[in-house]
Scaffold this motif. Structure first.
Motif, PDB file in Angstrom:
ATOM      1  N   MET A 102     -18.849  23.143  -5.852  1.00 38.39           N
ATOM      2  CA  MET A 102     -19.562  23.233  -4.642  1.00 38.39           C
ATOM      3  C   MET A 102     -18.291  22.943  -3.363  1.00 38.39           C
ATOM      4  SD  MET A 102     -22.465  22.891  -3.234  1.00 38.39           S
ATOM      5  CE  MET A 102     -23.320  22.525  -1.666  1.00 38.39           C
ATOM      6  N   ALA A 103     -18.130  23.766  -2.510  1.00 37.56           N
ATOM      7  CA  ALA A 103     -17.259  23.857  -1.350  1.00 37.56           C
ATOM      8  C   ALA A 103     -17.498  22.708  -0.565  1.00 37.56           C
ATOM      9  CB  ALA A 103     -17.431  25.241  -0.653  1.00 37.56           C
ATOM     10  N   ARG A 104     -16.300  22.059  -0.178  1.00 34.91           N
ATOM     11  CA  ARG A 104     -16.477  21.112   0.760  1.00 34.91           C
ATOM     12  C   ARG A 104     -16.373  21.542   2.239  1.00 34.91           C
ATOM     13  NH1 ARG A 104     -12.589  19.567  -3.151  1.00 34.91           N
ATOM     14  NH2 ARG A 104     -10.954  19.843  -1.573  1.00 34.91           N
ATOM     15  N   ILE A 105     -17.126  20.954   3.078  1.00 32.47           N
ATOM     16  CA  ILE A 105     -17.018  21.832   4.554  1.00 32.47           C
ATOM     17  C   ILE A 105     -17.107  20.530   5.427  1.00 32.47           C
ATOM     18  CG2 ILE A 105     -18.701  22.698   6.008  1.00 32.47           C
ATOM     19  CD1 ILE A 105     -20.023  24.348   3.709  1.00 32.47           C
ATOM     20  N   SER A 106     -16.077  20.583   6.515  1.00 30.24           N
ATOM     21  CA  SER A 106     -16.132  19.566   7.521  1.00 30.24           C
ATOM     22  C   SER A 106     -16.390  20.476   8.785  1.00 30.24           C
ATOM     23  CB  SER A 106     -14.665  19.176   7.752  1.00 30.24           C
ATOM     24  OG  SER A 106     -14.438  18.145   6.368  1.00 30.24           O
ATOM     25  N   VAL A 107     -17.226  19.666   9.539  1.00 29.67           N
ATOM     26  CA  VAL A 107     -17.361  20.261  10.931  1.00 29.67           C
ATOM     27  C   VAL A 107     -16.511  19.564  11.848  1.00 29.67           C
ATOM     28  CG1 VAL A 107     -19.392  20.746  12.715  1.00 29.67           C
ATOM     29  CG2 VAL A 107     -19.715  20.673  10.207  1.00 29.67           C
ATOM     30  N   ILE A 108     -16.000  20.201  13.010  1.00 31.51           N
ATOM     31  CA  ILE A 108     -15.291  19.557  14.330  1.00 31.51           C
ATOM     32  C   ILE A 108     -15.972  19.825  15.295  1.00 31.51           C
ATOM     33  CG2 ILE A 108     -13.106  19.510  15.213  1.00 31.51           C
ATOM     34  CD1 ILE A 108     -11.452  19.818  12.750  1.00 31.51           C
ATOM     35  N   ILE A 109     -16.259  19.073  16.047  1.00 35.51           N
ATOM     36  CA  ILE A 109     -17.063  19.088  17.462  1.00 35.51           C
ATOM     37  C   ILE A 109     -16.046  18.669  18.693  1.00 35.51           C
ATOM     38  CG2 ILE A 109     -19.192  18.823  18.571  1.00 35.51           C
ATOM     39  CD1 ILE A 109     -20.392  18.406  15.904  1.00 35.51           C
ATOM     40  N   PRO A 110     -15.495  19.423  19.486  1.00 34.21           N
ATOM     41  CA  PRO A 110     -14.974  18.871  20.458  1.00 34.21           C
ATOM     42  C   PRO A 110     -16.039  18.608  21.480  1.00 34.21           C
ATOM     43  CG  PRO A 110     -14.170  21.143  20.238  1.00 34.21           C
ATOM     44  CD  PRO A 110     -15.596  20.881  19.201  1.00 34.21           C
ATOM     45  N   ALA A 127     -28.967  18.930   6.737  1.00 32.74           N
ATOM     46  CA  ALA A 127     -28.648  17.724   5.920  1.00 32.74           C
ATOM     47  C   ALA A 127     -28.114  17.969   4.382  1.00 32.74           C
ATOM     48  CB  ALA A 127     -29.888  16.786   5.657  1.00 32.74           C
ATOM     49  N   GLY A 128     -26.935  17.242   3.949  1.00 32.56           N
ATOM     50  CA  GLY A 128     -26.541  17.519   2.649  1.00 32.56           C
ATOM     51  C   GLY A 128     -25.638  18.648   2.536  1.00 32.56           C
ATOM     52  N   THR A 129     -25.220  19.438   3.622  1.00 31.38           N
ATOM     53  CA  THR A 129     -24.420  20.753   3.420  1.00 31.38           C
ATOM     54  C   THR A 129     -22.988  20.453   3.996  1.00 31.38           C
ATOM     55  OG1 THR A 129     -24.968  21.275   5.709  1.00 31.38           O
ATOM     56  CG2 THR A 129     -26.447  22.157   3.946  1.00 31.38           C
ATOM     57  N   VAL A 130     -22.530  19.293   4.397  1.00 28.79           N
ATOM     58  CA  VAL A 130     -21.273  19.193   5.064  1.00 28.79           C
ATOM     59  C   VAL A 130     -20.935  17.863   4.412  1.00 28.79           C
ATOM     60  CG1 VAL A 130     -21.761  20.589   7.014  1.00 28.79           C
ATOM     61  CG2 VAL A 130     -21.940  18.243   7.108  1.00 28.79           C
ATOM     62  N   ASP A 131     -19.515  17.500   4.246  1.00 30.95           N
ATOM     63  CA  ASP A 131     -19.042  16.463   3.776  1.00 30.95           C
ATOM     64  C   ASP A 131     -18.701  15.356   4.831  1.00 30.95           C
ATOM     65  OD1 ASP A 131     -18.084  16.799   0.787  1.00 30.95           O
ATOM     66  OD2 ASP A 131     -18.209  18.812   1.925  1.00 30.95           O
ATOM     67  N   GLU A 132     -18.342  15.880   5.990  1.00 30.60           N
ATOM     68  CA  GLU A 132     -17.972  15.070   7.129  1.00 30.60           C
ATOM     69  C   GLU A 132     -18.182  15.879   8.439  1.00 30.60           C
ATOM     70  OE1 GLU A 132     -14.671  11.897   8.436  1.00 30.60           O
ATOM     71  OE2 GLU A 132     -14.181  13.445   7.236  1.00 30.60           O
ATOM     72  N   VAL A 133     -18.609  15.171   9.571  1.00 32.04           N
ATOM     73  CA  VAL A 133     -18.879  15.847  10.767  1.00 32.04           C
ATOM     74  C   VAL A 133     -18.122  14.801  11.736  1.00 32.04           C
ATOM     75  CG1 VAL A 133     -20.377  16.396  12.819  1.00 32.04           C
ATOM     76  CG2 VAL A 133     -21.222  16.467  10.566  1.00 32.04           C
ATOM     77  N   ILE A 134     -16.936  15.523  12.525  1.00 32.50           N
ATOM     78  CA  ILE A 134     -15.954  14.931  13.316  1.00 32.50           C
ATOM     79  C   ILE A 134     -16.267  15.243  14.569  1.00 32.50           C
ATOM     80  CG2 ILE A 134     -13.432  14.581  13.637  1.00 32.50           C
ATOM     81  CD1 ILE A 134     -13.435  16.158  10.475  1.00 32.50           C
ATOM     82  N   VAL A 135     -16.483  14.204  15.422  1.00 29.20           N
ATOM     83  CA  VAL A 135     -16.695  14.435  16.929  1.00 29.20           C
ATOM     84  C   VAL A 135     -15.230  14.200  17.688  1.00 29.20           C
ATOM     85  CG1 VAL A 135     -17.751  13.759  19.012  1.00 29.20           C
ATOM     86  CG2 VAL A 135     -19.172  14.028  16.921  1.00 29.20           C
ATOM     87  N   VAL A 136     -14.541  14.873  18.359  1.00 28.48           N
ATOM     88  CA  VAL A 136     -13.444  14.339  18.914  1.00 28.48           C
ATOM     89  C   VAL A 136     -13.786  14.324  20.359  1.00 28.48           C
ATOM     90  CG1 VAL A 136     -11.233  15.240  19.581  1.00 28.48           C
ATOM     91  CG2 VAL A 136     -12.276  16.088  17.285  1.00 28.48           C
ATOM     92  N   ASN A 137     -13.708  13.025  20.805  1.00 25.64           N
ATOM     93  CA  ASN A 137     -14.083  12.575  22.098  1.00 25.64           C
ATOM     94  C   ASN A 137     -12.969  12.792  23.201  1.00 25.64           C
ATOM     95  OD1 ASN A 137     -15.533  11.257  24.108  1.00 25.64           O
ATOM     96  ND2 ASN A 137     -14.287   9.708  23.817  1.00 25.64           N
ATOM     97  N   ASN A 138     -13.109  13.917  23.627  1.00 20.21           N
ATOM     98  CA  ASN A 138     -12.098  14.317  24.764  1.00 20.21           C
ATOM     99  C   ASN A 138     -11.825  13.817  26.183  1.00 20.21           C
ATOM    100  OD1 ASN A 138     -10.848  17.989  25.694  1.00 20.21           O
ATOM    101  ND2 ASN A 138      -9.565  15.926  25.279  1.00 20.21           N
ATOM    102  N   ASN A 139     -11.711  12.452  26.284  1.00 22.58           N
ATOM    103  CA  ASN A 139     -11.391  12.037  27.645  1.00 22.58           C
ATOM    104  C   ASN A 139     -12.642  11.837  28.080  1.00 22.58           C
ATOM    105  OD1 ASN A 139      -9.579  10.707  29.308  1.00 22.58           O
ATOM    106  ND2 ASN A 139      -9.465  12.243  30.575  1.00 22.58           N
TER     107      ASN A 139
END
Length: 230
Positions: free
Chosen positions: A1-9, A26-38
């Motif tokens: 199973m592929a590991r998937i990360s999501v990056i959201i600026p 749901a259940g498709t990604v390992d981590e959702v990363i929100v980058v709070n850009n100031n």
């Protein structure tokens, strides 16, 4: 199973970020990363409450936020790093539920990078400003002429193998981020494809196309980036 990360600026997306996060399958990604850009609003708090990993990037710039997310993922132990990274905007203009069709060509081994194309997908009336449509047309044609690349869009909703992303050596800190990735991918002979994606009017006002200054700066940076990597 592929590991998937999501990056959201995300810059001042408190009214949309929870909707984006809830629509990621749901259940498709390992981590959702929100980058709070100031952000000056509650973007970080809303994203945290919705279950995302929230990173702080005080230096403004779309590319800065993306680079922060990549650095976070790259610092993980090898066994915890993702196989695929998906980039997604935080303004709810993309349809996060289409993530599965975006990563499918990579999972099948048919591509290393997939661009979600609004040009060949369904775009709601008024979802893109005329200057955005023209800018995409100009940029993709320049990429075809100078790089031999056949893109139809510089869409922000995209997926890429993590190893390929690292090999590209991304550097742009502002508006040139998306076109840098596509130009470098073409130059390095990365196997890519596009899939049609649906696009709606964003929540709130665009920080780029919503102002004349933002539009001109983005256009200048995109063209400069295309010629920089020739």
């Amino acid at each position: 199973m592929a590991r998937i990360s999501v990056i959201i600026p995300a810059y001042n997306e408190e009214n949309s970020i929870a909707l984006v996060l809830q629509d990621i399958p749901a259940g498709t990604v390992d981590e959702v990363i929100v980058v709070n850009n100031n952000s000056t609003d509650r973007t970080a708090a809303v994203a945290t409450a919705a279950g995302a990993t929230v990173l702080q990037e005080p230096e403004p710039g779309y590319g800065n936020a993306c680079l922060k997310g990549i650095a976070y993922v790259a610092a993980k132990p090898k066994e915890a790093q993702p196989d695929i990274v998906v980039f997604l905007d935080g303004d709810y203009s993309d349809y996060p539920e289409e993530l599965l069709q975006l990563v499918a060509p990579i999972l099948k081994g048919d591509a290393e990078m997939v661009i979600g194309s609004r040009a060949i997908g369904k775009r709601a009336k008024g979802a893109m400003m005329p200057q955005q449509i023209f800018g995409n047309w100009l940029a993709t044609n320049l990429l075809r002429i100078f790089y031999g690349a056949h893109y139809t869009d510089l869409g922000p909703f995209r997926a890429i193998k993590f190893s390929t992303l690292i090999a590209l050596g991304m550097k742009d800190k502002t508006y040139g981020w998306t076109v840098e990735m596509q130009a470098k991918a073409a130059k390095q002979k990365v196997k890519y494809t596009e899939v049609p994606v649906t696009y709606r009017k964003r929540i709130g006002t665009s920080k780029i196309s919503g102002t004349m200054k933002g539009t001109l700066m983005a256009g200048y940076k995109i063209i400069l980036t295309i010629f920089r990597y020739l």
